[in-house]
Design a protein around this motif. Structure first.
Motif, PDB file in Angstrom:
ATOM      1  N   LEU A 240     -69.071 -24.757 -39.792  1.00  0.00           N
ATOM      2  CA  LEU A 240     -70.487 -24.512 -39.487  1.00  0.00           C
ATOM      3  C   LEU A 240     -71.311 -25.772 -39.728  1.00  0.00           C
ATOM      4  O   LEU A 240     -72.482 -25.693 -40.082  1.00  0.00           O
TER       5      LEU A 240
ATOM      6  N   HIS B  98     -67.736 -17.446 -35.933  1.00  0.00           N
ATOM      7  CA  HIS B  98     -69.175 -17.316 -36.151  1.00  0.00           C
ATOM      8  C   HIS B  98     -69.727 -16.474 -35.018  1.00  0.00           C
ATOM      9  O   HIS B  98     -69.641 -16.859 -33.850  1.00  0.00           O
TER      10      HIS B  98
ATOM     11  N   PRO C  70     -81.410 -22.873 -41.375  1.00  0.00           N
ATOM     12  CA  PRO C  70     -79.955 -22.754 -41.203  1.00  0.00           C
ATOM     13  C   PRO C  70     -79.530 -21.319 -40.931  1.00  0.00           C
ATOM     14  O   PRO C  70     -80.221 -20.371 -41.302  1.00  0.00           O
ATOM     15  N   ASP C  71     -78.380 -21.158 -40.278  1.00  0.00           N
ATOM     16  CA  ASP C  71     -77.831 -19.822 -40.029  1.00  0.00           C
ATOM     17  C   ASP C  71     -77.441 -19.145 -41.336  1.00  0.00           C
ATOM     18  O   ASP C  71     -77.636 -17.944 -41.512  1.00  0.00           O
TER      19      ASP C  71
ATOM     20  N   ARG D  41     -75.107 -26.111 -39.176  1.00  0.00           N
ATOM     21  CA  ARG D  41     -75.702 -24.770 -39.066  1.00  0.00           C
ATOM     22  C   ARG D  41     -75.821 -24.074 -40.418  1.00  0.00           C
ATOM     23  O   ARG D  41     -76.177 -22.902 -40.469  1.00  0.00           O
TER      24      ARG D  41
END
Length: 260
Positions: A78, A70, A157-158, A81
């Protein structure tokens, strides 16, 4: 696309499950990249392991082999995330629309006033002002999915993992929600990975489409989708749409009658 930073790199991921019939190999040496602010659809034959990939990225299950990075840093998953939205909205029936949207912020310990102000702003942006105190059972399927999308986005969130979120809806509602999703992704500058069986949807929404083989899944090919239309409906009217659609159907061995 090559000049855009790679946000998530999946390399040589394999996964098997074991049952009474023995080992079932689902993923085999799977590799792909997701770029910053990418919108990637993953398509493949039914049962090839698309949801398994999501579960590994989200940290719900572990891969047997392979690595992920990432932003260039090695990670196991993740977890915490990603925002994970599924076909079922999974709204809590005993909580109001506002209560469902607030749930994630509450678990993070965000103060009530700040959380509620943020939630109301999102509800306004998605056309749901006036429905704050309504319970999910009184909402249409499309409205419920809008609430589920807000609940996913509000956590910032990413990466958004969308597992066939509109497949249970009628075509008109799907078209509307595709537009809502596209606008939200651009507004909040999100990276999206979408699993879908709908090739039409994949072409209309995506910058790239990853085509998987049958189980055990490997990446067959990645198609760049060069359609600059702002809305999914406008994308379907682009002169290149049909060619992309038929290329992807051919990759999946779906027989179509190509028109002039």
């Amino acid at each position: 696309m090559s000049a855009t930073a790679i946000q998530l790199s999946v390399r040589n991921v394999s996964k098997s499950f074991y049952g009474k019939a023995g080992e079932v190999r689902v993923l085999d040496d799977l590799s792909f990249d997701i770029h910053q602010r990418d919108f990637v659809s993953i398509i493949g034959p039914s049962g090839c392991g698309k949801t398994t990939i999501f579960n590994i990225i989200a940290g719900l299950i572990e891969a047997d082999a392979g690595t992920m990075q990432h932003h260039g840093e090695p990670i196991g998953s993740l977890r915490g995330r990603v925002g994970y939205m599924m076909q079922k909205d999974l709204l809590f029936p005993w909580r109001t629309v506002l209560g469902n949207v607030l749930l994630g912020l509450e678990t993070r310990g965000v103060g009530r006033d700040a959380a509620e102000a943020k939630a109301r702003q999102y509800l306004k942006s998605f056309g749901l002002t006036g429905f704050e105190n309504v319970y999910p059972k009184t909402l249409s399927g499309g409205m419920r999915q809008r609430v589920a999308l807000i609940r996913t986005l509000i956590m910032d969130p990413d990466i958004l993992l969308l597992d066939e979120p509109f497949s249970a809806l009628d075509y008109q509602t799907r078209l509307y929600l595709e537009g809502v999703l596209k606008e939200a992704v651009e507004t909040y500058h999100k990276t999206v990975i979408l699993v879908t069986h709908d090739i039409d949807e994949a072409v209309a929404l995506s910058k790239r489409v990853v085509v998987l083989s049958g189980r055990p899944a490997r990446v067959k090919v990645v198609h760049d989708i060069d359609i600059a239309a702002h809305s999914p409906i406008a994308a379907r009217a682009d002169h290149r749409f049909s060619d992309y659609f038929h290329q992807l159907c051919a990759e999946l061995d779906i027989q179509t009658e190509k028109t002039a």
